[in-house]
Design a protein around this motif. Structure first.
Motif, PDB file in Angstrom:
ATOM      1  N   PRO A 121       0.851  -1.203   0.000  1.00  0.00           N
ATOM      2  CA  PRO A 121       0.000   0.000   0.000  1.00  0.00           C
ATOM      3  C   PRO A 121       0.880   1.244   0.000  1.00  0.00           C
ATOM      4  CG  PRO A 121      -0.692  -1.559   1.679  1.00  0.00           C
ATOM      5  CD  PRO A 121       0.591  -2.075   1.138  1.00  0.00           C
ATOM      6  N   LYS A 122       0.548   2.200  -0.879  1.00  0.00           N
ATOM      7  CA  LYS A 122       1.437   3.342  -1.073  1.00  0.00           C
ATOM      8  C   LYS A 122       0.819   4.630  -0.547  1.00  0.00           C
ATOM      9  CE  LYS A 122       3.721   5.701  -4.941  1.00  0.00           C
ATOM     10  NZ  LYS A 122       5.009   5.900  -4.283  1.00  0.00           N
ATOM     11  N   THR A 123      -0.372   4.932  -0.991  1.00  0.00           N
ATOM     12  CA  THR A 123      -1.011   6.189  -0.575  1.00  0.00           C
ATOM     13  C   THR A 123      -1.786   5.975   0.720  1.00  0.00           C
ATOM     14  OG1 THR A 123      -3.012   5.679  -1.807  1.00  0.00           O
ATOM     15  CG2 THR A 123      -1.290   6.850  -3.002  1.00  0.00           C
ATOM     16  N   GLU A 146      -9.707  13.997  -5.029  1.00  0.00           N
ATOM     17  CA  GLU A 146      -9.159  14.794  -6.130  1.00  0.00           C
ATOM     18  C   GLU A 146      -7.636  14.675  -6.061  1.00  0.00           C
ATOM     19  OE1 GLU A 146     -11.011  18.546  -6.997  1.00  0.00           O
ATOM     20  OE2 GLU A 146      -9.059  19.408  -7.531  1.00  0.00           O
ATOM     21  N   VAL A 147      -7.051  14.224  -7.138  1.00  0.00           N
ATOM     22  CA  VAL A 147      -5.600  14.055  -7.190  1.00  0.00           C
ATOM     23  C   VAL A 147      -5.083  14.797  -8.421  1.00  0.00           C
ATOM     24  CG1 VAL A 147      -3.677  12.411  -7.286  1.00  0.00           C
ATOM     25  CG2 VAL A 147      -5.800  11.772  -6.127  1.00  0.00           C
ATOM     26  N   ALA A 148      -4.133  15.688  -8.201  1.00  0.00           N
ATOM     27  CA  ALA A 148      -3.525  16.472  -9.295  1.00  0.00           C
ATOM     28  C   ALA A 148      -4.599  17.099 -10.189  1.00  0.00           C
ATOM     29  CB  ALA A 148      -2.570  15.604 -10.104  1.00  0.00           C
TER      30      ALA A 148
ATOM     31  N   GLU B  90      -0.394   7.218 -15.312  1.00  0.00           N
ATOM     32  CA  GLU B  90      -1.715   7.852 -15.283  1.00  0.00           C
ATOM     33  C   GLU B  90      -2.477   7.435 -14.030  1.00  0.00           C
ATOM     34  OE1 GLU B  90      -3.448   6.743 -18.980  1.00  0.00           O
ATOM     35  OE2 GLU B  90      -2.065   7.993 -20.144  1.00  0.00           O
ATOM     36  N   ASP B  91      -1.972   6.411 -13.335  1.00  0.00           N
ATOM     37  CA  ASP B  91      -2.599   5.980 -12.085  1.00  0.00           C
ATOM     38  C   ASP B  91      -2.333   7.046 -11.024  1.00  0.00           C
ATOM     39  OD1 ASP B  91      -3.301   4.767  -9.684  1.00  0.00           O
ATOM     40  OD2 ASP B  91      -2.667   2.781 -10.351  1.00  0.00           O
ATOM     41  N   PRO B  92      -3.399   7.556 -10.364  1.00  0.00           N
ATOM     42  CA  PRO B  92      -3.172   8.632  -9.388  1.00  0.00           C
ATOM     43  C   PRO B  92      -2.276   8.242  -8.222  1.00  0.00           C
ATOM     44  CG  PRO B  92      -5.473   7.880  -9.365  1.00  0.00           C
ATOM     45  CD  PRO B  92      -4.826   7.252 -10.551  1.00  0.00           C
ATOM     46  N   ARG B  93      -2.010   6.937  -8.025  1.00  0.00           N
ATOM     47  CA  ARG B  93      -1.128   6.544  -6.901  1.00  0.00           C
ATOM     48  C   ARG B  93       0.294   7.083  -7.105  1.00  0.00           C
ATOM     49  NH1 ARG B  93       1.397   0.695  -6.583  1.00  0.00           N
ATOM     50  NH2 ARG B  93       0.565   0.785  -4.494  1.00  0.00           N
ATOM     51  N   TRP B  94       0.635   7.442  -8.363  1.00  0.00           N
ATOM     52  CA  TRP B  94       1.990   7.935  -8.617  1.00  0.00           C
ATOM     53  C   TRP B  94       2.065   9.459  -8.662  1.00  0.00           C
ATOM     54  CZ3 TRP B  94       5.051   4.089  -7.800  1.00  0.00           C
ATOM     55  CH2 TRP B  94       4.650   2.807  -8.128  1.00  0.00           C
ATOM     56  N   ALA B  95       0.941  10.153  -8.403  1.00  0.00           N
ATOM     57  CA  ALA B  95       0.900  11.613  -8.588  1.00  0.00           C
ATOM     58  C   ALA B  95       1.986  12.330  -7.772  1.00  0.00           C
ATOM     59  CB  ALA B  95      -0.478  12.141  -8.233  1.00  0.00           C
ATOM     60  N   GLU B  96       2.169  11.926  -6.522  1.00  0.00           N
ATOM     61  CA  GLU B  96       3.174  12.602  -5.666  1.00  0.00           C
ATOM     62  C   GLU B  96       4.581  12.378  -6.212  1.00  0.00           C
ATOM     63  OE1 GLU B  96       3.190  11.919  -1.461  1.00  0.00           O
ATOM     64  OE2 GLU B  96       1.015  12.135  -1.357  1.00  0.00           O
TER      65      GLU B  96
END
Lengths: 197, 433
Positions: A121-123, A146-148, B90-96
């Motif tokens: 799990p990352k986020t 909401e992300v980016a 494009e997966d939001p898990r990589w946004a940061e």
């Protein structure tokens, strides 16, 4: 003449009111937003397909051919070993093809006991989600974030060891941080992400 | 004087900047239109692209920023196998992570017109913005320097499955020389020999006919008219488009490498003087420019010449000059030839044979992209070296750049870090078990 005129006028007025009511109703119907399918239901549908395919592959293919009939092995290095892909790899390869299509939605496997550390799990959402489904496998963990600058519906569903092959492989793997899985245990979570308009 | 000059002064003032600007514009326009575009290049172009720097539109669409699609135009084959595919991000898990290093754009790591080592313009520790938790999650990796991800022979960004623990463990245990005849061999043509040369009467050349009679083209039933045409359509020099009709894979891969990329970019054919590597001086046997016929005589179809002599007619760097006396060079003549099993030519490593699956069945073909196996080095190890050698010698040798310059005459100065790592890990596990 007067009575006839009044009757005509009255009927005309009634017809006008009825027509305007009908038109108003039609207009309202046309202007109403389409009902659509709620994202949680879409995610449930997608998860049902993923879960079914995953169970069929793990039990009817890997468990049967590797563990029961001993015809062929399943291997992490399936190309070099000329073997079957592992069930988790099967899911990831399908997920990759879906993401390559660029349709927007995606799914993945995560686990606090992942063999491949990229699948931990990352986020914060993933950490909370997987903890939630490990505690209660019956309820998916859902959120809208909401992300980016983009809105997403996200859900985590419990990923369950559906056959003895799942538990045995994870328990035997040198990189596995947990060695006591049993058939029916929650091994992690399936994450489904849907972009929202 | 003042009054006389006063009436013309505004014009002179206007002309002062206009005339030089017009002259500069004409000069620059002429240079651009005639293909002399070096003046427009803002810095040193990478080794991979310098041969096409005159074809700005190969990468640029006007003055817009470079998009991934421009890169994919030439690198589609490599990107199709990319394990760090752009779509992943494009997966939001990589946004940061993307906010720290935008891995969704090719030019983040492959900037152009910069001085760059192996085409990579970010620090060697570029993995860390996203994978800084590796030492914590993988105790075996604790203490390893950030730059060692890619330069130790362990990880390869675009194919991070290539070197895994199981593969390294299995291959590292193999001896230095495992099989001298491990390379795929060409199959004999199955079409059946052409009965005779069908050149139009009077235009036959006895020497060419003799060459053709002993050639693979004859064995495969390819006769004069198949390439040159017949009657009024006869062409003395059919051009390499004709070769491509039958040798499509070879032609496409050739256009992807340095030898043919100028053809793909619609520039004048490559000349030896265009190269950054040392080339033999002009004259003598050095050919003037590059086409299929530069290396391949279409009448003899002598693959030995194409695999060694043709290369050495131009290439004059240390590695090339030392080939004949090198361990690989000394294998020539040891097999049934031409380029038989057990022989290692220039082409063995730089234009490797590969097996393709086609509707017509499996074929052994030659990848003519002469730069494909150069970077990353594990690609050459996997495609070529491991067919004859153990991974320990192969990877350690490829990572020893000085040994490469000496054409692998001798032993690598040290064992590849990845092999050391895997052997230590195996020893620890045995000790622990």
């Amino acid at each position: 003449m007067t009575t006839f005129s009044l009757r005509i006028i009255t009927r005309g007025a009634l017809a006008g009111v009825a027509l305007s009511l009908l038109l108003d109703h039609c207009g309202q119907a046309a202007a109403a937003p389409p009902a659509g399918i709620p994202p949680e239901l879409v995610a449930d549908y997608i998860h049902a397909v993923i879960e079914a395919d995953r169970a069929v592959y793990a039990d009817r293919v890997v468990q049967r051919l590797q563990n029961k009939e001993g015809v062929i092995k399943a291997s992490e290095h399936f190309e070099a070993d000329k073997a079957l892909p592992l069930p988790a790899q099967m899911l990831r390869m399908g997920s990759q093809l879906v993401s390559e299509k660029g349709v927007g939605f995606r799914y993945a496997l995560i686990s606090p006991w992942a063999i491949n550390k990229a699948n931990l799990p990352k986020t914060e959402f993933e950490k909370q989600g997987v903890a939630s489904v490990v505690a209660d496998r019956t309820k998916p963990f859902r959120t809208i974030q909401e992300v980016a600058g983009k809105r997403y519906f996200m859900a985590v569903y419990a990923d369950i060891a559906v056959s003895p092959a799942c538990a045995a492989c994870h328990n035997d793997h040198s990189e596995s941080p947990r060695k006591d899985f049993k058939t029916g245990d929650v091994m992690g979570g399936v994450v489904i992400t849907l972009p929202l308009p | 004087m003042r009054g006389g000059g006063g009436s013309g002064a505004p014009w002179r003032l206007l002309l002062r900047p206009v005339v030089p600007a017009a002259v500069v514009a004409v000069v620059l326009g002429t240079l651009f239109a005639t293909g002399n575009r070096a003046i427009f290049v803002p810095g040193k172009t990478s080794d991979g692209h310098h041969l096409i720097e005159g074809a700005c539109s190969s990468c640029h669409r006007g003055f817009a920023p470079i998009k991934n699609e421009s890169c994919a135009g030439c690198h589609r084959a490599e990107l199709a196998q990319d394990t760090h595919s752009i779509r992943v991000f494009e997966d939001p898990r990589w946004a940061e992570d993307l906010a720290r290093l935008d891995a969704s754009r090719c030019i983040t790591c492959h900037g152009e017109h910069h001085v760059a080592d192996r085409g990579v313009t970010v620090e060697a520790s570029f993995c860390f913005p996203c994978h800084d938790d590796v030492p914590e999650k993988r105790p075996t990796h604790k203490g390893l320097p950030a730059s060692s991800c890619g330069d130790a022979g362990c990880h390869n960004y675009h194919d991070n499955r290539a070197l895994n623990t199981a593969f390294l463990t299995r291959e590292a245990a193999k001896p230095d020389l495992v099989d001298r005849a491990g390379l795929p061999s060409f199959r004999r043509p199955t079409t059946g020999p052409a009965a005779s040369a069908d050149a139009p009467s009077g235009s036959g050349d006895p020497e060419i006919e003799r060459a053709w009679l002993g050639s693979r083209h004859r064995e495969a039933g390819v006769s004069c008219g198949d390439c040159h045409g017949e009657g009024p359509a006869f062409a003395r020099s059919p051009g390499f488009g004709k070769c491509a009709e039958c040798h499509g894979f070879e032609h496409e891969t050739w256009r992807a490498g340095k030898h043919g990329v100028r053809d793909k970019a619609e520039l004048a054919a490559l000349e030896p003087g265009d190269a950054r590597l040392p080339m033999k001086p002009g004259g003598g046997e050095r050919p003037a420019s590059m086409s299929c016929g530069t290396c391949h005589d279409p009448h003899t179809v002598d693959t030995r010449r194409a695999a060694v002599e043709a290369c050495l007619a131009c290439h004059d760097d240390q590695h090339s000059r030392l080939f004949a006396a090198s361990p690989h060079g000394r294998t020539l003549g040891s097999g049934p030839g031409p380029t038989g099993a057990g022989e290692v030519t220039c082409a063995t490593c730089h234009l490797p044979r590969v097996t393709t699956d086609e509707a017509t069945g499996e074929r052994v073909v030659v990848n003519h992209n002469n730069t494909f196996t150069l970077e990353p080095v594990d690609r050459m190890a996997g495609m070529v070296c491991l067919r004859c050698h153990g991974l320990d010698l192969a990877l350690s040798s490829l990572l020893d750049r000085d040994l490469g310059r000496r054409n692998y005459a001798g032993r690598p100065k040290e064992q590849a870090a990845s092999i050391r790592f895997i052997k230590n890990l195996a020893a620890q596990r045995r000790g622990g078990g």
